[in-house]
Design a protein around this motif. Structure first.
Motif, PDB file in Angstrom:
ATOM      1  N   VAL A   1       2.977  -5.485 -18.398  1.00  0.00           N
ATOM      2  CA  VAL A   1       2.757  -5.422 -16.958  1.00  0.00           C
ATOM      3  C   VAL A   1       2.989  -3.986 -16.512  1.00  0.00           C
ATOM      4  O   VAL A   1       4.059  -3.413 -16.756  1.00  0.00           O
ATOM      5  CB  VAL A   1       3.702  -6.374 -16.196  1.00  0.00           C
ATOM      6  N   SER A   2       1.982  -3.416 -15.864  1.00  0.00           N
ATOM      7  CA  SER A   2       2.099  -2.079 -15.290  1.00  0.00           C
ATOM      8  C   SER A   2       2.520  -2.219 -13.840  1.00  0.00           C
ATOM      9  O   SER A   2       1.755  -2.691 -12.997  1.00  0.00           O
ATOM     10  CB  SER A   2       0.753  -1.347 -15.399  1.00  0.00           C
ATOM     11  N   LEU A   3       3.765  -1.829 -13.553  1.00  0.00           N
ATOM     12  CA  LEU A   3       4.331  -1.997 -12.221  1.00  0.00           C
ATOM     13  C   LEU A   3       4.236  -0.683 -11.449  1.00  0.00           C
ATOM     14  O   LEU A   3       4.768   0.339 -11.884  1.00  0.00           O
ATOM     15  CB  LEU A   3       5.798  -2.446 -12.334  1.00  0.00           C
ATOM     16  N   ALA A   4       3.549  -0.726 -10.311  1.00  0.00           N
ATOM     17  CA  ALA A   4       3.418   0.448  -9.436  1.00  0.00           C
ATOM     18  C   ALA A   4       2.744   1.625 -10.134  1.00  0.00           C
ATOM     19  O   ALA A   4       3.074   2.783  -9.888  1.00  0.00           O
ATOM     20  CB  ALA A   4       4.784   0.867  -8.884  1.00  0.00           C
TER      21      ALA A   4
ATOM     22  N   GLY B   1       7.169   4.289   1.296  1.00  0.00           N
ATOM     23  CA  GLY B   1       6.262   3.189   1.559  1.00  0.00           C
ATOM     24  C   GLY B   1       6.939   1.859   1.839  1.00  0.00           C
ATOM     25  O   GLY B   1       6.264   0.864   2.110  1.00  0.00           O
ATOM     26  N   GLU B   2       8.269   1.836   1.788  1.00  0.00           N
ATOM     27  CA  GLU B   2       8.986   0.575   1.985  1.00  0.00           C
ATOM     28  C   GLU B   2       9.176   0.277   3.471  1.00  0.00           C
ATOM     29  O   GLU B   2       9.156   1.181   4.310  1.00  0.00           O
ATOM     30  CB  GLU B   2      10.343   0.631   1.287  1.00  0.00           C
TER      31      GLU B   2
ATOM     32  N   ASP C   1       2.172   1.309  -1.407  1.00  0.00           N
ATOM     33  CA  ASP C   1       2.672   2.313  -2.349  1.00  0.00           C
ATOM     34  C   ASP C   1       2.069   3.684  -2.045  1.00  0.00           C
ATOM     35  O   ASP C   1       0.848   3.864  -2.165  1.00  0.00           O
ATOM     36  CB  ASP C   1       2.315   1.900  -3.780  1.00  0.00           C
ATOM     37  N   PRO C   2       2.893   4.678  -1.674  1.00  0.00           N
ATOM     38  CA  PRO C   2       2.354   6.003  -1.360  1.00  0.00           C
ATOM     39  C   PRO C   2       1.943   6.802  -2.595  1.00  0.00           C
ATOM     40  O   PRO C   2       1.323   7.855  -2.465  1.00  0.00           O
ATOM     41  CB  PRO C   2       3.529   6.683  -0.637  1.00  0.00           C
TER      42      PRO C   2
ATOM     43  N   GLU D   1       4.366  -7.275  -1.279  1.00  0.00           N
ATOM     44  CA  GLU D   1       4.708  -6.588  -0.049  1.00  0.00           C
ATOM     45  C   GLU D   1       5.764  -5.541  -0.374  1.00  0.00           C
ATOM     46  O   GLU D   1       6.878  -5.871  -0.762  1.00  0.00           O
ATOM     47  CB  GLU D   1       5.231  -7.570   0.994  1.00  0.00           C
ATOM     48  N   GLY D   2       5.400  -4.290  -0.253  1.00  0.00           N
ATOM     49  CA  GLY D   2       6.329  -3.222  -0.589  1.00  0.00           C
ATOM     50  C   GLY D   2       5.586  -1.980  -1.005  1.00  0.00           C
ATOM     51  O   GLY D   2       4.341  -1.943  -1.030  1.00  0.00           O
TER      52      GLY D   2
END
Length: 275
Positions: A112-115, A163-164, A219-220, A241-242
């Protein structure tokens, strides 16, 4: 197939302490095993107890993680393989790019590639059809890092948290976990920035590695339109969401998604707010 081992790879300038809230959340959920009168579910619950989830959060080697694709270096937790048919890898940010390269040798069941998309910046002049940040974004940051590494690292923390929903709270939590100074040497951090500039995932249609992209909607550090472009290419995309700091801003949602992906969700009950 139920996966019973989870390996967590952290990102640039941030060590494995970033995973503490997620690990705590996963352990709390796994401590609440569903009991039912149905024999099949009872057997599943018994199996979950006898084979508890193993969670590993290795730090990358101090001598330079970018060398793993060239010299065969591995995370420092163990020289034994972190892969295997029972293992899910979760790579966050730069950790996702590094994990994808290492997976070619160690073969986890899935990644899993997160962010992180297939690349951090546009890899021109190579053919690239997926959105990524302009190279100038990273070039400017690398120049600033060369002038003042400490201030640039602090800026990167603020950038990640921006971005949060509550950027100030996220930044405070991030600093409480990892401190106000990076644990890696400046040369290692500089090498990591070079990785961000050059490393790109392979998205071969016939790849043996199941790969998913779990991304924050705000996500910025991701290019606009990335999620839609990945889906258009047939990639699996899950959105939260985040922003970029999903291990902190979406801890519970991320824990639930991991348990579901690993085939453990049926063994877990919802935890009350008092638990």
């Amino acid at each position: 197939m139920t996966l019973t081992r989870l390996v967590l790879f952290s990102g640039w300038g941030i060590d494995a302490r970033i995973w503490q809230p997620l690990i705590t959340c996963l352990q709390a959920r796994l401590a609440h095993i569903t009991e039912t009168d149905e024999q099949a579910d009872k057997q599943a619950a018994d199996e979950a107890r006898s084979r508890p989830l193993e969670i590993i959060a290795p730090d990358w080697p101090e001598e330079g993680p970018q060398a793993e694709s060239q010299a065969g270096s591995e995370p420092t937790t163990s020289r034994a393989s972190l892969g295997g048919a029972d293992t899910l890898w979760l790579g966050w940010s730069l950790g996702a790019l590094r994990a994808e390269a290492l997976a070619k040798k160690q073969a986890p069941a899935a990644l899993v590639s997160l962010a992180m998309g297939p690349s951090f910046i546009d890899q021109a002049p190579f053919e690239q059809t997926l959105p990524a940040l302009a190279p100038e974004v990273l070039e400017d940051f690398r120049a600033a890092f060369a002038r003042n590494p400490a201030a640039s690292w602090q800026h990167f923390l603020r950038w990640q948290a921006s971005g949060e929903a509550s950027a100030r709270d996220c930044l405070r939590q991030l600093r409480e976990l990892i401190g106000r100074h990076p644990v890696s040497r400046e040369a290692v951090l500089a090498a990591g920035l070079a990785e961000l500039a050059s490393r790109q995932m392979s998205l071969a249609p016939q790849s043996e590695l199941p790969l998913e992209f779990w991304l924050g909607k705000q996500d910025p550090l991701l290019a606009p339109g990335l999620s839609a472009a990945l889906r258009a290419q047939g990639q699996v995309v899950v959105e939260f969401e985040g922003g970029h700091c999903l291990p902190l801003s979406a801890t519970e949602a991320l824990a639930d998604a991991l348990l579901a992906r690993m085939g453990l969700a049926t063994h877990v009950t919802h935890i009350s707010e008092e638990a």
